[in-house]
Design a protein around this motif. Structure first.
Motif, PDB file in Angstrom:
ATOM      1  N   ARG A  57      34.990  32.330  71.649  1.00  0.00           N
ATOM      2  CA  ARG A  57      34.490  31.639  70.449  1.00  0.00           C
ATOM      3  C   ARG A  57      35.655  31.242  69.533  1.00  0.00           C
ATOM      4  N   THR A  58      36.638  32.116  69.410  1.00  0.00           N
ATOM      5  CA  THR A  58      37.799  31.800  68.585  1.00  0.00           C
ATOM      6  C   THR A  58      38.572  30.627  69.170  1.00  0.00           C
ATOM      7  N   ARG A  59      38.779  30.639  70.467  1.00  0.00           N
ATOM      8  CA  ARG A  59      39.488  29.521  71.117  1.00  0.00           C
ATOM      9  C   ARG A  59      38.720  28.208  70.929  1.00  0.00           C
ATOM     10  N   ALA A  60      37.395  28.269  71.049  1.00  0.00           N
ATOM     11  CA  ALA A  60      36.569  27.065  70.860  1.00  0.00           C
ATOM     12  C   ALA A  60      36.640  26.578  69.407  1.00  0.00           C
ATOM     13  N   ALA A  61      36.659  27.515  68.450  1.00  0.00           N
ATOM     14  CA  ALA A  61      36.773  27.133  67.036  1.00  0.00           C
ATOM     15  C   ALA A  61      38.117  26.448  66.773  1.00  0.00           C
ATOM     16  N   TRP A  62      39.200  26.997  67.325  1.00  0.00           N
ATOM     17  CA  TRP A  62      40.524  26.381  67.154  1.00  0.00           C
ATOM     18  C   TRP A  62      40.555  24.986  67.783  1.00  0.00           C
ATOM     19  N   ALA A  63      39.924  24.830  68.941  1.00  0.00           N
ATOM     20  CA  ALA A  63      39.889  23.521  69.599  1.00  0.00           C
ATOM     21  C   ALA A  63      39.142  22.504  68.734  1.00  0.00           C
ATOM     22  N   ALA A  64      38.028  22.913  68.129  1.00  0.00           N
ATOM     23  CA  ALA A  64      37.269  22.020  67.249  1.00  0.00           C
ATOM     24  C   ALA A  64      38.104  21.637  66.031  1.00  0.00           C
ATOM     25  N   PHE A  65      38.823  22.608  65.463  1.00  0.00           N
ATOM     26  CA  PHE A  65      39.669  22.354  64.296  1.00  0.00           C
ATOM     27  C   PHE A  65      40.777  21.363  64.658  1.00  0.00           C
ATOM     28  N   LYS A  66      41.411  21.575  65.809  1.00  0.00           N
ATOM     29  CA  LYS A  66      42.504  20.680  66.225  1.00  0.00           C
ATOM     30  C   LYS A  66      41.998  19.255  66.422  1.00  0.00           C
ATOM     31  N   LYS A  67      40.772  19.118  66.939  1.00  0.00           N
ATOM     32  CA  LYS A  67      40.178  17.782  67.151  1.00  0.00           C
ATOM     33  C   LYS A  67      39.664  17.171  65.848  1.00  0.00           C
ATOM     34  N   LYS A  68      39.754  17.960  64.761  1.00  0.00           N
ATOM     35  CA  LYS A  68      39.263  17.532  63.445  1.00  0.00           C
ATOM     36  C   LYS A  68      37.753  17.295  63.478  1.00  0.00           C
ATOM     37  N   SER A  72      31.450  20.632  64.517  1.00  0.00           N
ATOM     38  CA  SER A  72      31.565  21.681  65.540  1.00  0.00           C
ATOM     39  C   SER A  72      32.185  22.942  64.959  1.00  0.00           C
ATOM     40  N   TYR A  73      33.215  22.779  64.139  1.00  0.00           N
ATOM     41  CA  TYR A  73      33.873  23.939  63.541  1.00  0.00           C
ATOM     42  C   TYR A  73      32.911  24.705  62.633  1.00  0.00           C
ATOM     43  N   ALA A  74      32.089  23.989  61.887  1.00  0.00           N
ATOM     44  CA  ALA A  74      31.144  24.612  60.950  1.00  0.00           C
ATOM     45  C   ALA A  74      30.176  25.548  61.664  1.00  0.00           C
ATOM     46  N   LYS A  75      29.846  25.265  62.902  1.00  0.00           N
ATOM     47  CA  LYS A  75      28.889  26.085  63.655  1.00  0.00           C
ATOM     48  C   LYS A  75      29.405  27.499  63.919  1.00  0.00           C
ATOM     49  N   PHE A  76      30.716  27.713  63.793  1.00  0.00           N
ATOM     50  CA  PHE A  76      31.300  29.036  64.027  1.00  0.00           C
ATOM     51  C   PHE A  76      31.328  29.898  62.762  1.00  0.00           C
ATOM     52  N   LEU A  77      31.002  29.329  61.604  1.00  0.00           N
ATOM     53  CA  LEU A  77      31.171  30.019  60.329  1.00  0.00           C
ATOM     54  C   LEU A  77      29.832  30.411  59.698  1.00  0.00           C
ATOM     55  N   THR A  78      29.815  31.585  59.046  1.00  0.00           N
ATOM     56  CA  THR A  78      28.630  31.972  58.275  1.00  0.00           C
ATOM     57  C   THR A  78      28.580  31.116  57.011  1.00  0.00           C
ATOM     58  N   GLU A  79      27.432  31.095  56.349  1.00  0.00           N
ATOM     59  CA  GLU A  79      27.300  30.321  55.109  1.00  0.00           C
ATOM     60  C   GLU A  79      28.229  30.845  54.015  1.00  0.00           C
ATOM     61  N   ALA A  95      32.956  25.445  52.365  1.00  0.00           N
ATOM     62  CA  ALA A  95      33.004  24.022  52.021  1.00  0.00           C
ATOM     63  C   ALA A  95      34.449  23.518  51.924  1.00  0.00           C
ATOM     64  N   LYS A  96      35.307  24.286  51.298  1.00  0.00           N
ATOM     65  CA  LYS A  96      36.708  23.864  51.150  1.00  0.00           C
ATOM     66  C   LYS A  96      37.417  23.822  52.503  1.00  0.00           C
ATOM     67  N   VAL A  97      37.180  24.827  53.349  1.00  0.00           N
ATOM     68  CA  VAL A  97      37.797  24.843  54.678  1.00  0.00           C
ATOM     69  C   VAL A  97      37.328  23.632  55.484  1.00  0.00           C
ATOM     70  N   LEU A  98      36.040  23.315  55.408  1.00  0.00           N
ATOM     71  CA  LEU A  98      35.530  22.173  56.168  1.00  0.00           C
ATOM     72  C   LEU A  98      36.121  20.849  55.678  1.00  0.00           C
ATOM     73  N   ARG A  99      36.414  20.749  54.385  1.00  0.00           N
ATOM     74  CA  ARG A  99      37.088  19.537  53.877  1.00  0.00           C
ATOM     75  C   ARG A  99      38.516  19.445  54.415  1.00  0.00           C
ATOM     76  N   GLU A 100      39.138  20.594  54.694  1.00  0.00           N
ATOM     77  CA  GLU A 100      40.516  20.607  55.193  1.00  0.00           C
ATOM     78  C   GLU A 100      40.616  20.269  56.687  1.00  0.00           C
ATOM     79  N   VAL A 101      39.508  20.399  57.411  1.00  0.00           N
ATOM     80  CA  VAL A 101      39.539  20.159  58.864  1.00  0.00           C
ATOM     81  C   VAL A 101      40.056  18.760  59.171  1.00  0.00           C
TER      82      VAL A 101
END
Length: 169
Positions: A57-68, A72-79, A95-101
């Motif tokens: 799951r961590t590797r998939a989250a990093w891959a989503a982040f790298k692809k911007k 997809s990245y949001a699905k790995f995070l709690t509210e 919200a701030k992290v998702l704006r940084e993606v």
């Protein structure tokens, strides 16, 4: 301020407490077959399903982040997700992290040295190391960080609730 200090202390102290009180999992106590070969891979300890799943799951989250890929990245995070990165800018909300993606700058990365400390059936601490490479012309070309993540199971799905970076020199 107290709330921030509390969570920061929690993120730093919990891995130490969990490590000192770690109970063996049933899967870790099961008898293991004698390795047929003497290669390093054959002698490696059997990893728990939880450790394999959280690493994946961590590797998939990093891959989503790298692809911007913010969705997809949001699905790995709690509210109530919160992150503290090595840049010293303090806590970041989901919200701030998702704006940084969309503004992700690293061009490549290596994730390694994964360790999982189960806390209870629905919570676990994951630690690992990340080495990142940034494009030519960036102020920083390479960056190495240790990461602690708190994962929690909600409605049967594991999600990241906290993320903490520590720079390595």
């Amino acid at each position: 301020m107290k709330k921030r200090l509390g969570w920061s202390c929690f993120a730093l102290v919990l891995p130490c407490l969990a490590y000192g009180q770690q109970q063996p999992l049933a899967a870790d106590m099961a008898p293991r077959a004698t390795p047929v070969t003497s290669s390093p891979a054959a002698n490696a300890p059997v990893r728990s399903k939880l450790a394999e799943m959280l690493e994946a799951r961590t590797r998939a989250a990093w891959a989503a982040f790298k692809k911007k890929d913010k969705d997809s990245y949001a699905k790995f995070l709690t509210e109530e997700f919160q992150a503290v990165e090595a840049d010293g800018d303090g806590e970041r909300t989901k919200a701030k992290v998702l704006r940084e993606v969309e503004h992700s700058m690293y061009s490549d990365y290596l994730l390694q040295l994964f360790q999982v400390q189960p806390i209870d059936p629905d919570n676990a601490m994951l630690t690992y190391e990340s080495s990142m490479r940034f494009p030519g012309g960036s102020a920083v070309r390479f960056k190495r960080i240790f990461i602690s993540e708190w994962w929690t199971r909600r409605n049967g799905e594991w999600k990241m609730a906290r993320y903490q970076e520590t720079p390595v020199r």
